[in-house]
Design a protein around this motif. Sequence first.
Motif: not given
Length: 346
Positions: A152-153, A157, A184-189, A192
């Motif tokens: 997750s992001k 982080t 689906d649901g990926s929080e990271l580009t 990022e």
Amino acid sequence: MIYFNSDYLEGAHPSVMARLNETNMVQTVGYGEDEYCAAAREKIRAVCQAPEADVHFLVGGTQTNTTVIASILRPWQGVLSADSGHINCHEAGAIESTGHKVITLPAAEGKITAQQVQDYVEWHRNDESTEHIVQPGMVYISHPTEGGTLYSKAELTALYDTCRKYGLPLFIDGARLGYGVMADGSELTIPEIARLCDVFYIGGTKVGALFGEAVVIMNPALKKDFRFIMKQRGGRMAKGRLLGIQFDSLFTDDLYFKISRHADEMAYQIRDIFVSAGYPLLFDSPTNQQYPIMPDDELAELGKNFGYEYWERVDKTHSGVRFCASWATTQEHVDALRAAVQALRK
């Protein structure tokens, strides 16, 4: 026979092959100093929103991991990794062959945490025998992980903040990066990810290229002389333009992202095939890798017509296996698998 063993069983996406054929007789200088590599670098910097990044092209994942890690560590240092990490399990001691130890941490679904890194570094620093123990010099993670899971992001982080606190460069293995960022649901580009590590690579071998990985170096301290160690590790390809052409094609008209999303969508169908038939999963993977648990006798029957990757023994009569979708997986492949699985359950 239809193979779902991995995501690099075909050659390359037709657009990549067409571009290689179109440019076949063009003369260029060697070792990645040609106009195609230059164009690919600019497109990757744009995708990363990082005009200051250094971009280098290597041939394969093991070579990339070995080259990057060897470029960062001092002789007495090792690399922290999940115990399931690719550099620990599937690279035949490539990191150790450079004189560096892979220091493993127990992984939960393939991931390690900021707290684990902090605890290990503090233990090492405060142990009375610290100078007799390999010093942690960097951190390696995979995104997606070897189990198809994602950071997750918040997790990434926290991990990056801890790495900076202790002066440990963070290296992200992105062999399947496209399948992760498009899940689906990926929080990271990708931008990022670029901001939350010191160096990472964008995988091509598993995501539509014939071969090739694009190393993106964000930390200025790691940029100097990287091409020297590329040469030393056999990573500077004389016909380097073959790598540049492929990545230039993959990052034209969002092809990299489109084919990655296609693979994920095919994988979701594969997941649903097994779940709807009553098979549990080893991992909750939102990416192109799916891991059903099946009775061994049913696996043997399914294996007569479908290839899969054996993963682990679950109990005396059940095994966890991996089914991969890729940029090349077709609806016909998936429909054939669905019919075969349904037949097993009749």
